[in-house]
Design a protein around this motif. Structure first.
Motif, PDB file in Angstrom:
ATOM      1  N   THR A 198       0.661  -1.504  -0.215  1.00 14.78           N
ATOM      2  CA  THR A 198       0.057   0.087   0.418  1.00 14.78           C
ATOM      3  C   THR A 198       0.925   1.410   0.086  1.00 14.78           C
ATOM      4  O   THR A 198       1.898   1.440   0.489  1.00 14.78           O
ATOM      5  N   HIS A 250      -9.906   7.762   0.743  1.00 13.59           N
ATOM      6  CA  HIS A 250     -10.607   7.321  -0.233  1.00 13.59           C
ATOM      7  C   HIS A 250     -11.880   7.775  -0.238  1.00 13.59           C
ATOM      8  O   HIS A 250     -12.955   8.165  -0.873  1.00 13.59           O
ATOM      9  N   TYR A 300      -1.125   6.758   0.996  1.00 15.27           N
ATOM     10  CA  TYR A 300      -2.994   6.192   0.819  1.00 15.27           C
ATOM     11  C   TYR A 300      -3.239   6.677   2.495  1.00 15.27           C
ATOM     12  O   TYR A 300      -2.994   6.287   3.146  1.00 15.27           O
ATOM     13  N   ARG A 354      -8.916   0.676   1.397  1.00 15.48           N
ATOM     14  CA  ARG A 354      -8.084   0.568  -0.218  1.00 15.48           C
ATOM     15  C   ARG A 354      -8.934  -1.025  -0.778  1.00 15.48           C
ATOM     16  O   ARG A 354      -8.776  -1.258  -1.613  1.00 15.48           O
TER      17      ARG A 354
END
Length: 262
Positions: free
Chosen positions: A16, A25, A20, A110
């Motif tokens: 990852t 997100h 992130y 994710r």
């Protein structure tokens, strides 16, 4: 959790990107969908009850799009869309299996949340239909149609996330939601994921088009809840014969007193 699943999770987390953030997100999904809803809402002027009734067929349209995209794109290697297939089958279904659907921390989002392009594509799928509604009926009805699709996507992500929360007696007793949760466990079984339970929200199309693991009709499927009463015999056999396991139901079977955590 199997050793294979645990190994994949560790490798996925290690790969990852450092930048992130699951919160960002999720924020994009919320900002985009809520933004679309807010924009369309301010365009509506004195909508009639008949215009608001467009919500019903658009909701069913959204249910079909959800089911069809999941069945024919996310689980089939379609030319030009193979990356979507690989991301779903080779990542989501390896990170989360029927053995363990749980997530831990924002970096696991994710693998849990759909990519940022998903809400955009889902809402855009309603635009051609909205243009036709505008031309044949009214602008109000067209905007309400887009609002419904954006709202549907929010529900879609919400119910999908609830399906990945394990050990929740409250959710397992909540009508409709418990059915969604149970059917998603079945869908994540490696032997059944290609053929069963493609609705991530309410299993309307699964019941209508024969892709539900249950043989109980539309209403019986929607309000089935937990447990495996009514499950197709062939699907039950596939589930329980995989690695010599037994279905880990949150509710006991008829005549049994056991439980489970799925």
């Amino acid at each position: 959790m199997s050793e294979k699943q645990m190994t994949f999770r560790e490798a996925f987390r290690a790969d990852t990107p450092w930048w992130y953030r699951g919160e960002m997100h999720l924020a994009f999904t919320l900002v985009f969908t809520v933004g679309v809803i807010a924009y369309c809402a301010v365009q509506i002027e004195a909508a009639t009850a008949w215009e608001w009734l467009i919500v019903v067929p658009i909701f069913l349209f959204g249910n079909y799009i959800e089911w069809a995209a999941h069945r024919y794109i996310l689980h089939r290697p379609v030319k030009g869309l193979r990356m979507i297939y690989k991301r779903h089958v080779m990542t989501h279904h390896r990170f989360f299996t029927h053995d363990d659907l749980s997530y831990h921390g924002q970096r696991d989002w994710r693998a849990l949340l759909f990519p940022p392009f998903a809400p955009v594509m889902f809402v855009l799928s309603a635009v051609p239909l909205a243009l036709v509604i505008d031309a044949l009926w009214s602008a109000n009805a067209a905007y309400i149609a887009v609002i419904t699709m954006a709202g549907y996507y929010l529900m879609y992500e919400g119910l999908h996330t609830l399906s990945h929360i394990e050990d929740s007696p409250f959710l397992d007793r909540l009508p409709l939601v418990n059915t969604v949760r149970r059917m998603h466990v079945i869908h994540h079984h490696p032997a059944l994921m290609q053929n069963r339970n493609f609705n991530l929200t309410f299993p309307i199309c699964d019941a209508l088009f024969g892709t539900s693991d249950l043989e109980k009709g539309l209403w019986g499927t929607l309000f089935h809840g937990m447990g495996d009463a009514g499950m197709r015999d062939a699907d039950r056999a596939k589930y329980e014969n995989y690695r010599g396991g037994k279905a880990p139901w949150s509710a006991p079977r008829d005549g049994e007193s056991g439980g489970g955590t799925a």
